[in-house]
Enzyme design. Structure first.
Site, PDB file in Angstrom:
ATOM      1  CD  GLU A  38      -2.451  -1.465   2.655  1.00  0.00           C
ATOM      2  OE1 GLU A  38      -2.293  -0.593   3.534  1.00  0.00           O
ATOM      3  OE2 GLU A  38      -3.133  -2.496   2.828  1.00  0.00           O
ATOM      4  N   PRO A  39       1.220   1.777  -1.190  1.00  0.00           N
ATOM      5  CG  PRO A  39       1.880   1.901  -3.408  1.00  0.00           C
ATOM      6  CD  PRO A  39       0.849   1.294  -2.515  1.00  0.00           C
ATOM      7  N   GLY A  40       0.378   4.281  -0.271  1.00  0.00           N
ATOM      8  CA  GLY A  40      -0.123   5.441   0.459  1.00  0.00           C
ATOM      9  C   GLY A  40       0.003   6.716  -0.358  1.00  0.00           C
ATOM     10  NE  ARG A  41       2.298  10.314   3.435  1.00  0.00           N
ATOM     11  CZ  ARG A  41       2.094  10.993   4.561  1.00  0.00           C
ATOM     12  NH1 ARG A  41       2.437  12.260   4.626  1.00  0.00           N
ATOM     13  NH2 ARG A  41       1.552  10.413   5.608  1.00  0.00           N
ATOM     14  CE1 TYR A  55       0.713  15.183   9.434  1.00  0.00           C
ATOM     15  CE2 TYR A  55      -1.125  14.243  10.638  1.00  0.00           C
ATOM     16  CZ  TYR A  55      -0.459  14.458   9.451  1.00  0.00           C
ATOM     17  OH  TYR A  55      -0.977  13.939   8.283  1.00  0.00           O
ATOM     18  CB  CYS A 107     -10.833  32.633  13.736  1.00  0.00           C
ATOM     19  SG  CYS A 107     -10.830  33.967  14.937  1.00  0.00           S
ATOM     20  CD  GLU A 108      -8.228  27.851  16.068  1.00  0.00           C
ATOM     21  OE1 GLU A 108      -7.235  27.809  16.824  1.00  0.00           O
ATOM     22  OE2 GLU A 108      -9.398  27.681  16.452  1.00  0.00           O
TER      23      GLU A 108
END
Length: 481
Positions: A319-322, A367, A394-395
């Site tokens: 599962e290569p993912g990204r 993260y 607004c952060e």
């Protein structure tokens, strides 16, 4: 001294120095080629272009912010994994980014497809993906999702707990079905990645630990159940992984379990999923391995360990993912405000605020992910200055690119492009501050296609029914229990 912030260290004290790996470029207009998809270039006047379409044209036609997918690049990356891992099954990670068009492309290129929810499964089915080439993940699948998977006839269900095994057995018996299952195990291996995306430690929500015998018990439970067809073991050690070291340890532990099960039952499971989560280049510090390098290393791990254990090599999947979706797209933003904030010691920070932010890419805020950026609509002769690209929300943690050298003359109306945005940006997008989610467009051979249209305020308001009394028959039928 850095002070701890309630929202995390990424919101604590700041400096203007930036990370040590980030150095001022000799030419602030030049692209770092390995961060961008293959069809992205800059024109002579410094404008970013993808597959023959300039970003000014894109912005004029589809607006900003927008996620721009390089179709040829995504398809090429998919083919590279299929070619490199010939004889193995390659599963595209639907969770990284999924739409009907994307599912169609990866199926065209010979990939299988992982889904993690009923919604992702519905998209795959609408795209016409062969159900036998779909695997369904999830640590807390609902009974409804299990029914949906059985109705569709998915090729495999990756079971994640003893509870799920029991529920799936009951549902399968009621439907006279016998789905193929893999048992997800945790091998106690932590990949070299961020804590929040390391998924093989035993003290976490995914999988069944090998230590203590729980994983073996789960395999035996599936094997003896007449309503389940045990296919094999699934292992996943994390995400954004650049080398095969972690796979070596996890592979040996899981294949040892495979051999132990065969010795105890006389049944050699036909499949083994090694997971994946291969890394991509977000910044100049990242140097991911090629699919062919990974394939060579991972084949050696499986073949040598199976030989040592005296078992046949099962059919392996990865599962290569990204690694397929991530590098194939960039986010395009328009600058709204530029301001210089004085800091202690006579220093300053340039804040470049764009018309998107954490609602279209929460990874930096979530993260501390690092990204790069470029001035996309023109060439600049101004010197590079250390800048921070921030969003409109607004952060204080609404940061898109924490540190990047951009021209000192970036101004309102300019276009900023952020590479490697294809994975986990649109798929994790939200409507925070009631901001509509951006569109996703693809570009190929000079033509623009819409994959997901831009949300509108009307879309948001369509879900807001005011206050309707429940059960009176006076209002619309509302879903719920």
């Amino acid at each position: 001294m850095t002070h701890t912030h309630v929202a995390g260290a990424i919101h604590g004290d700041v400096t203007t120095r930036g990370p040590v790996w980030l150095q001022p470029p000799s030419d602030v207009n030049q692209l770092v080629d390995h961060l961008w998809s293959s069809e992205v270039t800059k024109t002579a006047d410094g404008e970013l272009s993808v597959a023959g379409v300039t970003v000014s044209d894109l912005a004029a036609r589809v607006g900003t912010p927008a996620l721009v997918v390089d179709e040829a690049d995504l398809r090429s990356r998919a083919r590279s994994f299929v070619d490199a891992f010939t004889g193995w099954d390659v599963f595209y990670a639907g969770k990284s980014f999924l739409s009907v068009a994307i599912a169609t492309w990866v199926a065209d290129e010979g990939l299988f497809l992982d889904v993690c929810s009923g919604g992702e499964l519905a998209v795959a089915l609408r795209a016409g993906v062969d159900p036998l080439k779909i695997g369904m993940h999830g640590n807390n699948k609902s009974d409804e999702e299990l029914h949906q998977a059985l109705d569709a006839g998915v090729g495999r269900l990756i079971v994640d707990s003893a509870d799920e095994i029991e529920r799936l057995s009951v549902i399968s018996a009621e439907r006279d079905a016998r789905p193929g299952v893999l048992v997800r195990v945790t091998a106690g291996v932590e990949a070299h990645t961020h804590e929040y995306i390391a998924t093989a430690r035993e003290d976490q929500k995914f999988g069944i630990p090998i230590t203590g015998g729980a994983a073996l018990d789960a395999l035996l439970r599936c094997h003896t159940d007449e309503h389940l067809n045990l296919l094999g073991i699934h292992s996943h050690i994390g995400s954004q992984i650049f080398d095969a070291e972690g796979f070596d340890v996890a592979g040996r532990r899981t294949l040892r379990l495979h051999a132990q099960f065969a010795e105890q039952t006389g049944y050699e499971m036909p499949e083994f999923d090694m997971g994946g989560g291969f890394g991509i280049a977000y910044t100049t510090q990242d140097s991911p391995a090629t699919p062919y390098e990974l394939a060579e290393q991972m084949r050696h791990i499986v073949e040598s360990e199976c030989k040592s254990l005296g078992v046949a090599v099962p059919r392996v999947s990865i599962e290569p993912g990204r690694a397929i979706s991530g590098p194939a797209a960039f986010m395009l933003y328009r600058v709204g405000t530029v301001k210089t904030v004085p800091l202690d010691g006579g220093q300053a920070r340039v804040y470049i605020a764009v018309d998107g932010g954490m609602s279209d890419n929460i990874r930096t805020a979530l993260y501390g992910a690092e990204y790069s950026a470029t001035l996309a609509n023109r060439r600049s002769s101004a010197p590079p200055v250390l800048s921070r690209v921030v969003g409109k929300h607004c952060e204080s943690g609404d940061i898109v690119v924490r540190d990047e050298f951009l021209p000192a003359d970036v101004r309102r109306g300019d276009l900023i492009a952020v590479p490697a945005s294809g994975a986990y940006s649109r798929s994790m997008a939200s409507n925070y501050n009631h901001v509509p989610r951006p569109p996703v467009v693809s570009v190929a051979d000079g033509k623009i296609s819409m994959l997901l249209r831009r949300e509108t305020v009307e879309d948001l308001l369509s879900h807001d029914v005011g206050q309707v009394p429940w059960g009176t028959g006076d209002g619309p039928e509302l879903p719920g229990r």
